[in-house]
Design a protein around this motif. Structure first.
Motif, PDB file in Angstrom:
ATOM      1  N   ALA A 285       0.847  -1.199   0.000  1.00 36.98           N
ATOM      2  CA  ALA A 285       0.000   0.000   0.000  1.00 36.98           C
ATOM      3  C   ALA A 285       0.880   1.246   0.000  1.00 36.98           C
ATOM      4  O   ALA A 285       0.594   2.233  -0.684  1.00 36.98           O
ATOM      5  CB  ALA A 285      -0.931   0.003   1.211  1.00 36.98           C
ATOM      6  N   GLU A 286       1.978   1.174   0.734  1.00 36.72           N
ATOM      7  CA  GLU A 286       2.879   2.321   0.827  1.00 36.72           C
ATOM      8  C   GLU A 286       3.790   2.428  -0.380  1.00 36.72           C
ATOM      9  O   GLU A 286       3.969   3.510  -0.947  1.00 36.72           O
ATOM     10  CB  GLU A 286       3.718   2.214   2.096  1.00 36.72           C
ATOM     11  CG  GLU A 286       4.584   3.429   2.363  1.00 36.72           C
ATOM     12  CD  GLU A 286       5.259   3.375   3.724  1.00 36.72           C
ATOM     13  OE1 GLU A 286       6.104   4.252   3.982  1.00 36.72           O
ATOM     14  OE2 GLU A 286       4.947   2.460   4.517  1.00 36.72           O
ATOM     15  N   THR A 287       4.366   1.303  -0.845  1.00 36.82           N
ATOM     16  CA  THR A 287       5.350   1.382  -1.926  1.00 36.82           C
ATOM     17  C   THR A 287       4.713   1.506  -3.307  1.00 36.82           C
ATOM     18  O   THR A 287       5.259   2.171  -4.189  1.00 36.82           O
ATOM     19  CB  THR A 287       6.275   0.149  -1.917  1.00 36.82           C
ATOM     20  OG1 THR A 287       5.488  -1.043  -2.037  1.00 36.82           O
ATOM     21  CG2 THR A 287       7.077   0.092  -0.630  1.00 36.82           C
ATOM     22  N   CYS A 288       3.572   0.848  -3.515  1.00 38.75           N
ATOM     23  CA  CYS A 288       2.958   0.840  -4.847  1.00 38.75           C
ATOM     24  C   CYS A 288       1.760   1.780  -4.967  1.00 38.75           C
ATOM     25  O   CYS A 288       1.457   2.271  -6.055  1.00 38.75           O
ATOM     26  CB  CYS A 288       2.527  -0.574  -5.220  1.00 38.75           C
ATOM     27  SG  CYS A 288       3.897  -1.738  -5.385  1.00 38.75           S
ATOM     28  N   TRP A 289       1.054   2.038  -3.869  1.00 35.40           N
ATOM     29  CA  TRP A 289      -0.122   2.906  -3.901  1.00 35.40           C
ATOM     30  C   TRP A 289       0.120   4.238  -3.186  1.00 35.40           C
ATOM     31  O   TRP A 289      -0.703   5.124  -3.247  1.00 35.40           O
ATOM     32  CB  TRP A 289      -1.344   2.198  -3.312  1.00 35.40           C
ATOM     33  CG  TRP A 289      -2.099   1.394  -4.315  1.00 35.40           C
ATOM     34  CD1 TRP A 289      -3.197   1.794  -5.035  1.00 35.40           C
ATOM     35  CD2 TRP A 289      -1.835   0.058  -4.746  1.00 35.40           C
ATOM     36  NE1 TRP A 289      -3.624   0.800  -5.876  1.00 35.40           N
ATOM     37  CE2 TRP A 289      -2.799  -0.297  -5.720  1.00 35.40           C
ATOM     38  CE3 TRP A 289      -0.875  -0.887  -4.405  1.00 35.40           C
ATOM     39  CZ2 TRP A 289      -2.837  -1.531  -6.341  1.00 35.40           C
ATOM     40  CZ3 TRP A 289      -0.898  -2.111  -5.021  1.00 35.40           C
ATOM     41  CH2 TRP A 289      -1.869  -2.437  -5.978  1.00 35.40           C
TER      42      TRP A 289
ATOM     43  N   THR B 213       0.064   5.090   0.064  1.00 35.40           N
ATOM     44  CA  THR B 213      -0.867   5.467   1.133  1.00 35.40           C
ATOM     45  C   THR B 213      -0.675   4.595   2.366  1.00 35.40           C
ATOM     46  O   THR B 213      -0.214   3.453   2.263  1.00 35.40           O
ATOM     47  CB  THR B 213      -2.330   5.337   0.660  1.00 35.40           C
ATOM     48  OG1 THR B 213      -3.207   5.824   1.682  1.00 35.40           O
ATOM     49  CG2 THR B 213      -2.687   3.883   0.356  1.00 35.40           C
ATOM     50  N   THR B 214      -1.022   5.178   3.511  1.00 31.69           N
ATOM     51  CA  THR B 214      -1.095   4.415   4.763  1.00 31.69           C
ATOM     52  C   THR B 214      -2.472   4.567   5.394  1.00 31.69           C
ATOM     53  O   THR B 214      -2.698   4.109   6.516  1.00 31.69           O
ATOM     54  CB  THR B 214      -0.019   4.900   5.758  1.00 31.69           C
ATOM     55  OG1 THR B 214      -0.191   6.307   6.000  1.00 31.69           O
ATOM     56  CG2 THR B 214       1.387   4.643   5.217  1.00 31.69           C
ATOM     57  N   ASP B 215      -3.392   5.212   4.673  1.00 29.86           N
ATOM     58  CA  ASP B 215      -4.759   5.447   5.167  1.00 29.86           C
ATOM     59  C   ASP B 215      -5.606   4.206   4.942  1.00 29.86           C
ATOM     60  O   ASP B 215      -5.981   3.888   3.807  1.00 29.86           O
ATOM     61  CB  ASP B 215      -5.370   6.647   4.440  1.00 29.86           C
ATOM     62  CG  ASP B 215      -6.791   6.951   4.896  1.00 29.86           C
ATOM     63  OD1 ASP B 215      -7.257   6.321   5.876  1.00 29.86           O
ATOM     64  OD2 ASP B 215      -7.440   7.818   4.272  1.00 29.86           O
ATOM     65  N   THR B 216      -5.927   3.486   6.029  1.00 28.22           N
ATOM     66  CA  THR B 216      -6.644   2.213   5.891  1.00 28.22           C
ATOM     67  C   THR B 216      -8.077   2.380   5.409  1.00 28.22           C
ATOM     68  O   THR B 216      -8.699   1.400   4.977  1.00 28.22           O
ATOM     69  CB  THR B 216      -6.652   1.455   7.234  1.00 28.22           C
ATOM     70  OG1 THR B 216      -7.304   2.252   8.230  1.00 28.22           O
ATOM     71  CG2 THR B 216      -5.232   1.139   7.684  1.00 28.22           C
ATOM     72  N   ALA B 217      -8.636   3.589   5.488  1.00 29.40           N
ATOM     73  CA  ALA B 217     -10.009   3.811   5.028  1.00 29.40           C
ATOM     74  C   ALA B 217     -10.071   4.219   3.562  1.00 29.40           C
ATOM     75  O   ALA B 217     -11.160   4.323   2.992  1.00 29.40           O
ATOM     76  CB  ALA B 217     -10.691   4.884   5.887  1.00 29.40           C
ATOM     77  N   SER B 218      -8.912   4.423   2.940  1.00 31.59           N
ATOM     78  CA  SER B 218      -8.884   4.906   1.559  1.00 31.59           C
ATOM     79  C   SER B 218      -9.145   3.784   0.573  1.00 31.59           C
ATOM     80  O   SER B 218      -8.888   2.604   0.850  1.00 31.59           O
ATOM     81  CB  SER B 218      -7.525   5.553   1.251  1.00 31.59           C
ATOM     82  OG  SER B 218      -6.500   4.570   1.269  1.00 31.59           O
TER      83      SER B 218
ATOM     84  N   TYR C  49      -5.891   1.937  -0.230  1.00 34.49           N
ATOM     85  CA  TYR C  49      -5.470   0.896   0.722  1.00 34.49           C
ATOM     86  C   TYR C  49      -6.255  -0.387   0.487  1.00 34.49           C
ATOM     87  O   TYR C  49      -5.691  -1.497   0.514  1.00 34.49           O
ATOM     88  CB  TYR C  49      -5.665   1.371   2.159  1.00 34.49           C
ATOM     89  CG  TYR C  49      -5.085   0.428   3.202  1.00 34.49           C
ATOM     90  CD1 TYR C  49      -3.780   0.585   3.647  1.00 34.49           C
ATOM     91  CD2 TYR C  49      -5.825  -0.631   3.720  1.00 34.49           C
ATOM     92  CE1 TYR C  49      -3.221  -0.278   4.588  1.00 34.49           C
ATOM     93  CE2 TYR C  49      -5.288  -1.506   4.650  1.00 34.49           C
ATOM     94  CZ  TYR C  49      -3.989  -1.323   5.085  1.00 34.49           C
ATOM     95  OH  TYR C  49      -3.458  -2.187   6.009  1.00 34.49           O
ATOM     96  N   GLN C  50      -7.566  -0.268   0.257  1.00 32.73           N
ATOM     97  CA  GLN C  50      -8.380  -1.459   0.011  1.00 32.73           C
ATOM     98  C   GLN C  50      -8.029  -2.098  -1.337  1.00 32.73           C
ATOM     99  O   GLN C  50      -8.086  -3.326  -1.482  1.00 32.73           O
ATOM    100  CB  GLN C  50      -9.873  -1.109   0.082  1.00 32.73           C
ATOM    101  CG  GLN C  50     -10.343  -0.618   1.450  1.00 32.73           C
ATOM    102  CD  GLN C  50     -10.119  -1.628   2.556  1.00 32.73           C
ATOM    103  OE1 GLN C  50     -10.068  -2.839   2.320  1.00 32.73           O
ATOM    104  NE2 GLN C  50      -9.970  -1.147   3.783  1.00 32.73           N
ATOM    105  N   SER C  51      -7.644  -1.272  -2.317  1.00 31.72           N
ATOM    106  CA  SER C  51      -7.178  -1.826  -3.589  1.00 31.72           C
ATOM    107  C   SER C  51      -5.879  -2.599  -3.390  1.00 31.72           C
ATOM    108  O   SER C  51      -5.676  -3.673  -3.975  1.00 31.72           O
ATOM    109  CB  SER C  51      -6.957  -0.699  -4.609  1.00 31.72           C
ATOM    110  OG  SER C  51      -8.180  -0.055  -4.925  1.00 31.72           O
TER     111      SER C  51
ATOM    112  N   VAL D 276      -2.913  -7.783  -2.665  1.00 29.65           N
ATOM    113  CA  VAL D 276      -2.217  -8.760  -1.829  1.00 29.65           C
ATOM    114  C   VAL D 276      -2.760 -10.155  -2.116  1.00 29.65           C
ATOM    115  O   VAL D 276      -2.000 -11.129  -2.214  1.00 29.65           O
ATOM    116  CB  VAL D 276      -2.368  -8.420  -0.329  1.00 29.65           C
ATOM    117  CG1 VAL D 276      -1.879  -9.573   0.545  1.00 29.65           C
ATOM    118  CG2 VAL D 276      -1.582  -7.168   0.008  1.00 29.65           C
ATOM    119  N   GLY D 277      -4.078 -10.260  -2.269  1.00 30.47           N
ATOM    120  CA  GLY D 277      -4.664 -11.550  -2.632  1.00 30.47           C
ATOM    121  C   GLY D 277      -4.125 -12.063  -3.950  1.00 30.47           C
ATOM    122  O   GLY D 277      -3.827 -13.260  -4.092  1.00 30.47           O
TER     123      GLY D 277
END
Length: 437
Positions: A272-276, A278-283, A286-288, A293-294
């Motif tokens: 989430a941090e390196t590729c997207w 963000t560190t905002d879990t509600a964004s 982050y969900q993308s 990850v799956g």
């Protein structure tokens, strides 16, 4: 002592087929627990603590299942009653865990509900999972064990592949991948529901297709002429009399399972941090990343499936130790490479290599151990105790994970580098393993 007869491919397949469903449940747990608790509001520095419960329940439950199943002889079999009961409980809990944030509870209450659900889910998965390993030891001869555990590894990784991609697929077909603060998205919730249905169907298939050996024939095949003497041994005596392979393989297991604990805990935050960025879990970003990850774990599963098909041949051409060590080195390279990659698609290469290590971890330790245990008796008890070499490393890794995260400056991707170094150390330790001649 009579030799266990060789069986055909489909008989080996049937013994392990239920593992496909069990692994879907385990994959959903592995890929989504950090995501679920981060969504509920957990601090990244505390994420590793949520991962203490799964191995803790494993180290308690699996030896118990081993001891009790060794003494269980009923019309339904020896190991099969336990795997069926475990699967039934897992189905129920899989319908509860992802709803932790949807019940109108406070953040602390939702966390507690999620923790209790996770505890029961991992307990039930352990109850269902361990008997499959025991069935191979019970029903497959030494010459076919590498093949049998490779089939089990294939089914394990195929199940992982399905479980990992569920949230991505459900998002792709239009199911919401975002939700209000503190609520798990429907894409994750529906994934757990469908996974639960597949789990019970797969386990029913194995229950119907596999007939275990009766007590007298089992004792004859395993050279247990004095069953009463064998049953009189307690856990401490079993550990004292364990073959050297039990301890030396356990040393390798320590570094391997610590590494994968960090993968399950920190991959979501890392990419989430390196590729997207963000560190905002509600964004939505982050969900993308959570969905991706799956996909990455699915790529790891594909790498494992491919590597598992070559492992028996590689072990035969070289040795089990060389095949084992090489697999761990490649996995270590995969983990360390994530530090340099910011493109989500290039991470496929990293996770294919990680899959090579996973394939070896699923197949070779149990092949080496069960061969070393021929004639020892108490196979289930030993495999249950051996599970400590899987669970204890994860518990220790979870306990110190927050401290290591602080040491590396709060960078979750650096935790994946730590995982890679751990696998490299494990690859060296492979050569201290004492195999049965």
């Amino acid at each position: 002592m009579s030799k266990i007869p060789s069986v055909n491919f489909w008989q080996l397949w049937n013994i392990s087929f239920g593992f496909f469903g069990v692994q879907i449940a385990y994959a959903l747990q592995s890929a989504n627990v950090s995501r679920i608790f981060a969504t509920l509001g957990a601090d990244p520095h505390n994420l590793s603590y949520f991962w203490i419960l799964p191995p803790l329940m494993g180290i308690i439950v699996q030896p118990i299942i081993g001891v009790f199943s060794d003494k269980t002889w009923c019309r339904f079999g020896r190991r099969i009653p336990y795997l069926f009961v475990g699967a039934a409980i897992a189905v129920l809990v899989m319908c509860l865990l992802p709803n932790a944030g949807s019940l109108g509870l406070t953040v602390s209450s939702a966390m507690m509900f999620g923790l209790l659900s996770l505890m029961f889910l991992d307990t039930s998965i352990n109850i269902a999972m361990q008997p499959f390993k025991m069935l191979v030891g019970d029903m497959v001869n030494e010459e076919q064990k590498t093949k049998a555990y490779s089939i089990q590894s294939f089914l394990c990784n195929a199940g992982s592949l399905v479980g990992y991609v569920f949230p991505f697929i459900f998002t792709w077909i239009g199911i919401s991948n975002v939700a209000p603060d503190g609520v798990v998205p429907d894409s994750v919730i529906y994934s757990f529901y469908v996974g639960a249905a597949i789990l019970i169907l797969c386990v029913i298939y194995t229950v119907v297709k596999v007939k275990e050996y009766p007590p007298a024939l089992y004792n004859e095949y395993h050279g247990l002429q004095d069953a009463k003497k064998e049953e009189s041994q307690n856990v401490f005596q079993l550990l004292k009399n364990a073959p050297k392979a039990f301890w030396t393989v356990g040393l390798v297991q320590f570094f391997c399972w610590a590494a994968f604990m960090y993968m399950w805990t920190y991959t979501n935050g890392a990419i989430a941090e390196t590729c997207w960025g963000t560190t905002d879990t509600a964004s939505i970003e982050y969900q993308s990343a959570g969905n991706w990850v799956g996909i990455l774990f699915a790529v790891q599963a594909i790498g494992s499936v491919v590597w598992a098909t070559f492992l028996p041949m590689l072990a035969k051409l070289t040795s089990r130790k060389i095949a084992y060590s090489l697999s761990l080195v490649l996995g270590g390279v995969g983990f360390i490479s994530t530090m340099f990659i910011t493109d989500q698609f290039l991470l496929f290469v990293s996770f294919v290599l990680i899959g090579f290590a996973w394939a070896a971890m699923l197949a070779l330790p149990f092949t080496i151990l069960t061969n070393a245990l021929e004639g020892y008796g108490h196979l289930g008890s030993y495999l249950g105790l051996f599970n400590g070499t899987i669970c204890i490393p994860q518990i220790i890794a979870a306990l110190v994970g927050g401290l290591i995260l602080k040491f590396v400056g709060g960078s979750q991707v650096m935790m994946l580098v730590v995982a890679g170094v751990s696998l490299m150390i494990g690859s060296v330790c492979v050569f201290v393993i004492k195999e049965k001649k």
